[in-house]
Design a protein around this motif. Structure first.
Motif, PDB file in Angstrom:
ATOM      1  N   GLU A 220       0.825  -1.209   0.000  1.00  0.00           N
ATOM      2  CA  GLU A 220       0.000   0.000   0.000  1.00  0.00           C
ATOM      3  C   GLU A 220       0.858   1.258   0.000  1.00  0.00           C
ATOM      4  N   ILE A 221       2.007   1.216   0.687  1.00  0.00           N
ATOM      5  CA  ILE A 221       2.937   2.353   0.671  1.00  0.00           C
ATOM      6  C   ILE A 221       3.424   2.600  -0.751  1.00  0.00           C
ATOM      7  N   VAL A 222       3.824   1.512  -1.422  1.00  0.00           N
ATOM      8  CA  VAL A 222       4.297   1.638  -2.809  1.00  0.00           C
ATOM      9  C   VAL A 222       3.191   2.188  -3.699  1.00  0.00           C
ATOM     10  N   ASP A 223       1.986   1.690  -3.525  1.00  0.00           N
ATOM     11  CA  ASP A 223       0.864   2.136  -4.349  1.00  0.00           C
ATOM     12  C   ASP A 223       0.560   3.616  -4.120  1.00  0.00           C
TER      13      ASP A 223
ATOM     14  N   TYR B 264       2.112  15.522  -4.991  1.00  0.00           N
ATOM     15  CA  TYR B 264       2.873  15.465  -3.751  1.00  0.00           C
ATOM     16  C   TYR B 264       4.162  14.661  -3.848  1.00  0.00           C
ATOM     17  N   ILE B 265       4.396  13.998  -4.971  1.00  0.00           N
ATOM     18  CA  ILE B 265       5.563  13.130  -5.069  1.00  0.00           C
ATOM     19  C   ILE B 265       6.166  13.207  -6.459  1.00  0.00           C
ATOM     20  N   THR B 266       7.486  13.135  -6.535  1.00  0.00           N
ATOM     21  CA  THR B 266       8.188  13.222  -7.806  1.00  0.00           C
ATOM     22  C   THR B 266       8.382  11.830  -8.402  1.00  0.00           C
ATOM     23  N   GLN B 267       8.758  11.805  -9.683  1.00  0.00           N
ATOM     24  CA  GLN B 267       9.001  10.527 -10.362  1.00  0.00           C
ATOM     25  C   GLN B 267      10.145   9.766  -9.700  1.00  0.00           C
ATOM     26  N   LYS B 268      11.193  10.478  -9.299  1.00  0.00           N
ATOM     27  CA  LYS B 268      12.331   9.819  -8.655  1.00  0.00           C
ATOM     28  C   LYS B 268      11.926   9.197  -7.324  1.00  0.00           C
ATOM     29  N   GLU B 269      11.078   9.900  -6.581  1.00  0.00           N
ATOM     30  CA  GLU B 269      10.617   9.368  -5.297  1.00  0.00           C
ATOM     31  C   GLU B 269       9.768   8.119  -5.515  1.00  0.00           C
ATOM     32  N   SER B 270       8.922   8.128  -6.543  1.00  0.00           N
ATOM     33  CA  SER B 270       8.097   6.957  -6.854  1.00  0.00           C
ATOM     34  C   SER B 270       8.954   5.747  -7.191  1.00  0.00           C
ATOM     35  N   LEU B 271       9.961   5.961  -8.034  1.00  0.00           N
ATOM     36  CA  LEU B 271      10.856   4.874  -8.430  1.00  0.00           C
ATOM     37  C   LEU B 271      11.630   4.339  -7.233  1.00  0.00           C
ATOM     38  N   PHE B 272      12.087   5.244  -6.379  1.00  0.00           N
ATOM     39  CA  PHE B 272      12.847   4.836  -5.203  1.00  0.00           C
ATOM     40  C   PHE B 272      12.000   3.985  -4.262  1.00  0.00           C
ATOM     41  N   ILE B 273      10.770   4.411  -4.012  1.00  0.00           N
ATOM     42  CA  ILE B 273       9.893   3.663  -3.113  1.00  0.00           C
ATOM     43  C   ILE B 273       9.500   2.317  -3.720  1.00  0.00           C
ATOM     44  N   LEU B 274       9.298   2.274  -5.048  1.00  0.00           N
ATOM     45  CA  LEU B 274       9.006   1.003  -5.719  1.00  0.00           C
ATOM     46  C   LEU B 274      10.150   0.016  -5.500  1.00  0.00           C
ATOM     47  N   CYS B 275      11.367   0.464  -5.747  1.00  0.00           N
ATOM     48  CA  CYS B 275      12.539  -0.401  -5.578  1.00  0.00           C
ATOM     49  C   CYS B 275      12.712  -0.825  -4.118  1.00  0.00           C
ATOM     50  N   LEU B 276      12.498   0.114  -3.205  1.00  0.00           N
ATOM     51  CA  LEU B 276      12.637  -0.184  -1.787  1.00  0.00           C
ATOM     52  C   LEU B 276      11.578  -1.191  -1.328  1.00  0.00           C
ATOM     53  N   GLY B 277      10.339  -1.005  -1.793  1.00  0.00           N
ATOM     54  CA  GLY B 277       9.267  -1.909  -1.408  1.00  0.00           C
ATOM     55  C   GLY B 277       9.483  -3.319  -1.913  1.00  0.00           C
TER      56      GLY B 277
ATOM     57  N   THR C 249       1.363   6.223   8.715  1.00  0.00           N
ATOM     58  CA  THR C 249       0.187   6.357   9.574  1.00  0.00           C
ATOM     59  C   THR C 249      -1.076   6.601   8.766  1.00  0.00           C
ATOM     60  N   GLY C 250      -0.932   7.324   7.653  1.00  0.00           N
ATOM     61  CA  GLY C 250      -2.069   7.540   6.764  1.00  0.00           C
ATOM     62  C   GLY C 250      -2.344   6.329   5.894  1.00  0.00           C
ATOM     63  N   VAL C 251      -1.275   5.675   5.450  1.00  0.00           N
ATOM     64  CA  VAL C 251      -1.415   4.497   4.590  1.00  0.00           C
ATOM     65  C   VAL C 251      -2.101   3.353   5.332  1.00  0.00           C
ATOM     66  N   LEU C 252      -1.834   3.214   6.633  1.00  0.00           N
ATOM     67  CA  LEU C 252      -2.411   2.124   7.422  1.00  0.00           C
ATOM     68  C   LEU C 252      -3.937   2.144   7.405  1.00  0.00           C
ATOM     69  N   LYS C 253      -4.525   3.321   7.226  1.00  0.00           N
ATOM     70  CA  LYS C 253      -5.978   3.431   7.182  1.00  0.00           C
ATOM     71  C   LYS C 253      -6.554   2.762   5.939  1.00  0.00           C
ATOM     72  N   LYS C 254      -5.717   2.574   4.911  1.00  0.00           N
ATOM     73  CA  LYS C 254      -6.178   1.982   3.658  1.00  0.00           C
ATOM     74  C   LYS C 254      -5.937   0.474   3.589  1.00  0.00           C
ATOM     75  N   VAL C 255      -5.219  -0.074   4.574  1.00  0.00           N
ATOM     76  CA  VAL C 255      -4.940  -1.504   4.582  1.00  0.00           C
ATOM     77  C   VAL C 255      -6.235  -2.283   4.807  1.00  0.00           C
ATOM     78  N   ASP C 256      -6.371  -3.404   4.111  1.00  0.00           N
ATOM     79  CA  ASP C 256      -7.600  -4.198   4.151  1.00  0.00           C
ATOM     80  C   ASP C 256      -7.661  -5.021   5.440  1.00  0.00           C
ATOM     81  N   VAL C 257      -8.042  -4.373   6.530  1.00  0.00           N
ATOM     82  CA  VAL C 257      -8.120  -5.041   7.837  1.00  0.00           C
ATOM     83  C   VAL C 257      -9.174  -6.148   7.867  1.00  0.00           C
ATOM     84  N   PRO C 258     -10.368  -5.975   7.231  1.00  0.00           N
ATOM     85  CA  PRO C 258     -11.336  -7.080   7.235  1.00  0.00           C
ATOM     86  C   PRO C 258     -10.768  -8.397   6.703  1.00  0.00           C
ATOM     87  N   THR C 259      -9.867  -8.321   5.721  1.00  0.00           N
ATOM     88  CA  THR C 259      -9.250  -9.546   5.207  1.00  0.00           C
ATOM     89  C   THR C 259      -8.413 -10.216   6.285  1.00  0.00           C
TER      90      THR C 259
END
Length: 462
Positions: free
Chosen positions: A104-107, A244-257, A308-318
């Motif tokens: 979800e962070i990567v997304d 809110y995010i640059t292309q480089k930041e997106s690529l970095f987080i994708l690779c990190l995730g 902390t914001g991303v955690l609200k989107k995690v599928d807790v019912p699953t």
């Protein structure tokens, strides 16, 4: 009471299968049967355990003969068994929670958009092959549920016609389930087998890859003979995070995730600690990195991108669904229901290929998680010195590998037969009967083709 546990379990399953007509979330039904089966077990514990069908109780008494009394039986259920199974279930749940949060962070950082933006073709056949192959390998790296969610979201951006979207989303389900079956982190069932020690990383990858590939390729080849035309693309708007995010930041987080997810098998191999600790370590690293990355940004940006914001989107019912269903299965495993089933299968079938094919077929009707949990409870892991039929149940034995394949891919035969299918059904409102008419036969052919590949492979290798 012993029979009543089965009745409650079956009724709960019916409620889960009829989730949409009943308009009751399957997580609620799962939690109820998870608790009620344990309550029935403890109320009728003395009668159940004195019947001698519980292997867990028999083994416990052999070690603690002084506990063979009413008080000892209740203590066995309420303390020993509950805590024992809770530790196993918790390891799976924390692993899933960590994995879903990382994805979800990567997304949220538009990491997957970097991949999807590379797809340019509008030819139906080419696009179907591209999406299926992409799904197959993404599912093995991430997991089939998350990959399906990402790819169905992508399909919405690529295809305008509803029926075309249904077909592509359904084929994504087939590819996601096939891709998840050969990876230790690709499907909940393979995660369970991997964490439980039934399979190891190298063997599950090398021995289940070709059968899983056949499961995807065969339906694609069949479809390629009759599908024609071009898809029309809709007008798509972004979700607002581009501001809110640059292309480089997106690529970095994708690779990190992706690195965090791939690090988990390495962590387990090197440290011999449970995989969920490796997953939580990866999540912790990403949490620190994203906090540092966004520390100078405004409040609105942080609320969208910080963990902390991303955690609200995690599928807790699953997660709660898995908690309930695994709790219910563990109560029946402890009481001895699964030992009776194991004896029946051994006596009447006694063929690991047929048993697993049946389990795979059943997984298209009910969730594959409890079926695999049941199989894990039915058959202990044999030592390497095991011979004959028992040799199929050693670590990386034929039974466990074929179980990973069958349980992972068999659910594709019905839209409600897998977590990926349920997700696609929910996102695109895919009709159950439509899926049955258009996809089920393709899924069955692919399932049997992959099973044939595995059996031939096993004959050659063994």
């Amino acid at each position: 009471m012993f029979t009543l546990m089965v009745v409650v379990f079956v009724l709960g399953y019916i409620a889960i299968a009829l989730e949409h007509p009943l308009k009751i979330d399957k997580a609620a039904s799962a939690l109820l049967i998870g608790v009620i089966t344990w309550v029935i077990y403890v109320v009728g514990g003395v009668d159940i355990l004195t019947s001698g069908v519980s292997r867990a109780w028999n083994e416990y008494v052999s070690i603690n003969p002084s506990m063979d009394n009413t008080h000892g039986m209740l203590n066995f259920i309420t303390h020993h068994e509950v805590l024992h199974h809770l530790s196993e279930i918790s390891a799976i749940l924390f692993f899933l929670l960590g994995a879903m949060t990382i994805v979800e962070i990567v997304d949220q950082h538009q990491g997957f958009k970097i991949i999807t933006d590379k797809i340019k073709t509008t030819n139906k056949i080419k696009l179907l092959w591209v999406l299926s192959i992409l799904t197959f390998f993404m599912s093995a790296t991430l997991d089939n549920l998350t990959t399906t969610i990402v790819l169905v979201a992508l399909i919405r951006k690529l295809i305008d016609d509803q029926k075309d979207r249904w077909f592509f989303a359904s084929m994504v389900v087939l590819a996601a389930n096939a891709g998840g079956a050969w990876s230790p982190i690709g499907d909940v069932t393979t995660i369970m087998l991997w964490i439980g020690g039934q399979v190891s990383t190298i063997n599950i990858v090398t021995r289940v890859f070709l059968p899983s590939l056949a499961t995807m390729i065969v339906p694609l080849v069949i479809v390629s003979f009759y599908m024609k035309g071009e898809i029309t693309r809709p007008q798509v708007s972004n979700n607002g995070n581009d501001n809110y995010i640059t292309q480089k930041e997106s690529l970095f987080i994708l690779c990190l995730g992706v690195s965090a997810l791939l690090f988990v098998p390495v962590f387990k191999t090197v440290t011999h600690l449970p995989p969920y600790l490796g997953m939580l370590f990866g999540l912790g690293v990403m949490w620190v990195v994203t906090e540092i990355m966004h520390r100078h940004k405004g409040h609105e940006s942080k609320s969208r991108l910080n963990v902390t914001g991303v955690l609200k989107k995690v599928d807790v019912p699953t997660v709660l669904f898995f908690l309930g269903i695994l709790s219910a299965v563990s109560s029946m495993q402890s009481a001895g229901h699964l030992d009776i089933l194991a004896s029946w299968l051994d006596k009447n079938i006694h063929n690991i290929y047929v048993i697993n094919l049946i389990i795979g077929a059943l997984s298209s009707v009910v969730d594959n998680v409890p079926l695999v949990a049941a199989a894990m409870g039915m058959y202990p892991i044999e030592g390497i010195q095991a011979v004959g039929y028992a040799s199929n149940f050693v670590q990386d034995g034929l039974f466990w590998e074929f179980l990973a394949y069958c349980a992972g891919t068999g659910g594709s035969m019905l839209i409600i037969g897998s977590a990926a299918g349920v997700a696609a059904m929910g996102m695109e409102k895919i009709d159950f009967i439509w899926y049955l008419k258009k996809i089920s036969l393709l899924a069955l052919i692919g399932y049997l083709a992959g099973a044939g590949v595995y059996i031939i492979q096993a004959m050659i290798l063994h």
